[in-house]
Design a protein around this motif. Structure first.
Motif, PDB file in Angstrom:
ATOM      1  N   VAL A  92     101.706  36.182   5.201  1.00 55.21           N
ATOM      2  CA  VAL A  92     101.404  37.071   6.331  1.00 55.21           C
ATOM      3  C   VAL A  92      99.907  37.111   6.587  1.00 55.21           C
ATOM      4  N   ILE A  93      99.124  37.228   5.535  1.00 56.73           N
ATOM      5  CA  ILE A  93      97.661  37.226   5.699  1.00 56.73           C
ATOM      6  C   ILE A  93      97.217  35.920   6.354  1.00 56.73           C
ATOM      7  N   SER A  94      97.805  34.812   5.941  1.00 54.90           N
ATOM      8  CA  SER A  94      97.464  33.510   6.517  1.00 54.90           C
ATOM      9  C   SER A  94      97.825  33.457   8.001  1.00 54.90           C
ATOM     10  N   ILE A  95      98.978  33.989   8.367  1.00 55.50           N
ATOM     11  CA  ILE A  95      99.397  33.998   9.772  1.00 55.50           C
ATOM     12  C   ILE A  95      98.397  34.779  10.615  1.00 55.50           C
ATOM     13  N   ILE A  96      97.993  35.954  10.141  1.00 54.79           N
ATOM     14  CA  ILE A  96      97.067  36.798  10.908  1.00 54.79           C
ATOM     15  C   ILE A  96      95.698  36.115  11.000  1.00 54.79           C
ATOM     16  N   HIS A  97      95.250  35.523   9.923  1.00 55.27           N
ATOM     17  CA  HIS A  97      93.964  34.807   9.964  1.00 55.27           C
ATOM     18  C   HIS A  97      94.031  33.620  10.925  1.00 55.27           C
ATOM     19  N   ARG A  98      95.126  32.869  10.899  1.00 51.28           N
ATOM     20  CA  ARG A  98      95.268  31.732  11.833  1.00 51.28           C
ATOM     21  C   ARG A  98      95.297  32.216  13.276  1.00 51.28           C
ATOM     22  N   TYR A  99      95.947  33.351  13.523  1.00 52.11           N
ATOM     23  CA  TYR A  99      96.023  33.948  14.855  1.00 52.11           C
ATOM     24  C   TYR A  99      94.620  34.212  15.397  1.00 52.11           C
ATOM     25  N   TYR A 100      93.773  34.852  14.589  1.00 52.54           N
ATOM     26  CA  TYR A 100      92.417  35.156  15.060  1.00 52.54           C
ATOM     27  C   TYR A 100      91.498  33.933  15.045  1.00 52.54           C
ATOM     28  N   GLN A 101      91.716  32.988  14.129  1.00 51.87           N
ATOM     29  CA  GLN A 101      90.937  31.749  14.156  1.00 51.87           C
ATOM     30  C   GLN A 101      91.226  30.972  15.437  1.00 51.87           C
ATOM     31  N   ALA A 102      92.507  30.902  15.806  1.00 51.40           N
ATOM     32  CA  ALA A 102      92.880  30.204  17.042  1.00 51.40           C
ATOM     33  C   ALA A 102      92.329  30.951  18.257  1.00 51.40           C
ATOM     34  N   PHE A 103      92.348  32.280  18.218  1.00 57.50           N
ATOM     35  CA  PHE A 103      91.766  33.074  19.303  1.00 57.50           C
ATOM     36  C   PHE A 103      90.296  32.718  19.463  1.00 57.50           C
TER      37      PHE A 103
ATOM     38  N   ARG B 247      90.051  34.880  31.864  1.00 58.29           N
ATOM     39  CA  ARG B 247      89.328  34.843  33.132  1.00 58.29           C
ATOM     40  C   ARG B 247      88.243  35.928  33.188  1.00 58.29           C
ATOM     41  N   CYS B 248      88.523  37.100  32.618  1.00 61.74           N
ATOM     42  CA  CYS B 248      87.617  38.248  32.754  1.00 61.74           C
ATOM     43  C   CYS B 248      86.673  38.451  31.570  1.00 61.74           C
ATOM     44  N   TYR B 249      87.040  37.965  30.400  1.00 60.77           N
ATOM     45  CA  TYR B 249      86.296  38.275  29.181  1.00 60.77           C
ATOM     46  C   TYR B 249      86.116  37.025  28.332  1.00 60.77           C
ATOM     47  N   ARG B 250      84.994  36.954  27.662  1.00 61.83           N
ATOM     48  CA  ARG B 250      84.772  35.940  26.629  1.00 61.83           C
ATOM     49  C   ARG B 250      84.569  36.733  25.351  1.00 61.83           C
ATOM     50  N   GLU B 251      85.512  36.607  24.415  1.00 60.24           N
ATOM     51  CA  GLU B 251      85.476  37.443  23.216  1.00 60.24           C
ATOM     52  C   GLU B 251      85.632  36.617  21.947  1.00 60.24           C
ATOM     53  N   GLU B 252      85.083  37.192  20.900  1.00 57.92           N
ATOM     54  CA  GLU B 252      85.189  36.625  19.559  1.00 57.92           C
ATOM     55  C   GLU B 252      85.501  37.760  18.606  1.00 57.92           C
ATOM     56  N   ILE B 253      86.328  37.477  17.619  1.00 58.86           N
ATOM     57  CA  ILE B 253      86.681  38.451  16.597  1.00 58.86           C
ATOM     58  C   ILE B 253      85.838  38.176  15.361  1.00 58.86           C
ATOM     59  N   ALA B 254      85.209  39.236  14.833  1.00 63.34           N
ATOM     60  CA  ALA B 254      84.378  39.123  13.623  1.00 63.34           C
ATOM     61  C   ALA B 254      84.776  40.229  12.645  1.00 63.34           C
ATOM     62  N   ASP B 255      84.304  40.101  11.423  1.00 60.77           N
ATOM     63  CA  ASP B 255      84.498  41.132  10.388  1.00 60.77           C
ATOM     64  C   ASP B 255      85.977  41.454  10.159  1.00 60.77           C
ATOM     65  N   LEU B 256      86.825  40.452  10.175  1.00 61.30           N
ATOM     66  CA  LEU B 256      88.271  40.646  10.074  1.00 61.30           C
ATOM     67  C   LEU B 256      88.698  41.058   8.662  1.00 61.30           C
ATOM     68  N   GLU B 257      89.473  42.129   8.594  1.00 59.41           N
ATOM     69  CA  GLU B 257      90.119  42.570   7.363  1.00 59.41           C
ATOM     70  C   GLU B 257      91.600  42.735   7.662  1.00 59.41           C
TER      71      GLU B 257
ATOM     72  N   ALA C 256      94.542  46.239  15.131  1.00 58.23           N
ATOM     73  CA  ALA C 256      95.830  45.775  15.627  1.00 58.23           C
ATOM     74  C   ALA C 256      96.871  45.958  14.536  1.00 58.23           C
ATOM     75  N   PHE C 257      98.083  46.231  14.976  1.00 60.55           N
ATOM     76  CA  PHE C 257      99.225  46.322  14.074  1.00 60.55           C
ATOM     77  C   PHE C 257     100.188  45.210  14.434  1.00 60.55           C
ATOM     78  N   PHE C 258     100.799  44.635  13.410  1.00 58.90           N
ATOM     79  CA  PHE C 258     101.686  43.495  13.585  1.00 58.90           C
ATOM     80  C   PHE C 258     103.007  43.725  12.869  1.00 58.90           C
ATOM     81  N   GLU C 259     104.071  43.158  13.434  1.00 64.73           N
ATOM     82  CA  GLU C 259     105.329  42.982  12.717  1.00 64.73           C
ATOM     83  C   GLU C 259     105.546  41.484  12.632  1.00 64.73           C
ATOM     84  N   ILE C 260     106.086  41.057  11.487  1.00 59.77           N
ATOM     85  CA  ILE C 260     106.274  39.630  11.198  1.00 59.77           C
ATOM     86  C   ILE C 260     107.718  39.404  10.768  1.00 59.77           C
ATOM     87  N   ALA C 261     108.331  38.353  11.290  1.00 56.07           N
ATOM     88  CA  ALA C 261     109.666  37.936  10.843  1.00 56.07           C
ATOM     89  C   ALA C 261     109.763  36.420  10.996  1.00 56.07           C
TER      90      ALA C 261
END
Length: 137
Positions: free
Chosen positions: A5-16, A57-67, A108-113
């Motif tokens: 699950v941690i890997s999935i969330i990290h990959r999600y934000y890395q891809a973002f 289109r409206c925003y250029r964003e980066e995620i940092a300090d991920l826990e 953010a909150f996530f559910e995983i299945a």
């Protein structure tokens, strides 16, 4: 399970951060539930894809300090992070964009299945964002 699950969330934000929407959206279940900060609930990967096209289109964003934190069963996770962004095109109902930058604490909150994200609920302080982009009150 926790590591998966941690890997999935990290990959999600890395891809973002990489702008790799194919990988980013591929981590979502077809019927993903998306709770938009102070907005509506949308269902489905197609709706999420449209949402991301609008955001890109409206925003250029980066995620940092991920826990990332995960429950004992590995079915739910929470992420705390900083959004570093630039407001690049005016979003409907919001102040005019002129390249303003912002830095917001968010979560953010996530559910995983079945190794897919089935729910994403995002939260940040809209008033903080408005103040940073120079909204007049």
């Amino acid at each position: 399970m926790h590591d998966t699950v941690i890997s999935i969330i990290h990959r999600y934000y890395q891809a973002f951060n990489a702008g790799d929407r194919e990988v980013f959206l591929g981590l979502l279940a077809e019927d993903v539930v998306h709770d938009i900060n102070q907005g509506a609930r949308e269902v489905g990967r197609e709706a999420f894809t449209r949402f991301m096209a609008h955001m890109d289109r409206c925003y250029r964003e980066e995620i940092a300090d991920l826990e990332v934190m995960v429950n004992e069963r590995g079915t739910r996770a929470a992420a705390e992070f900083t959004v570093i962004g630039t407001y690049i095109a005016t979003d409907e109902g919001l102040p005019e964009a002129s390249g303003q930058t912002y830095r917001l604490p968010a979560g953010a909150f996530f559910e995983i299945a079945d190794a897919r994200i089935t729910r994403v609920s995002n939260y940040y302080n809209l008033n903080d964002w408005l103040a940073q982009v120079g909204a007049r009150g």
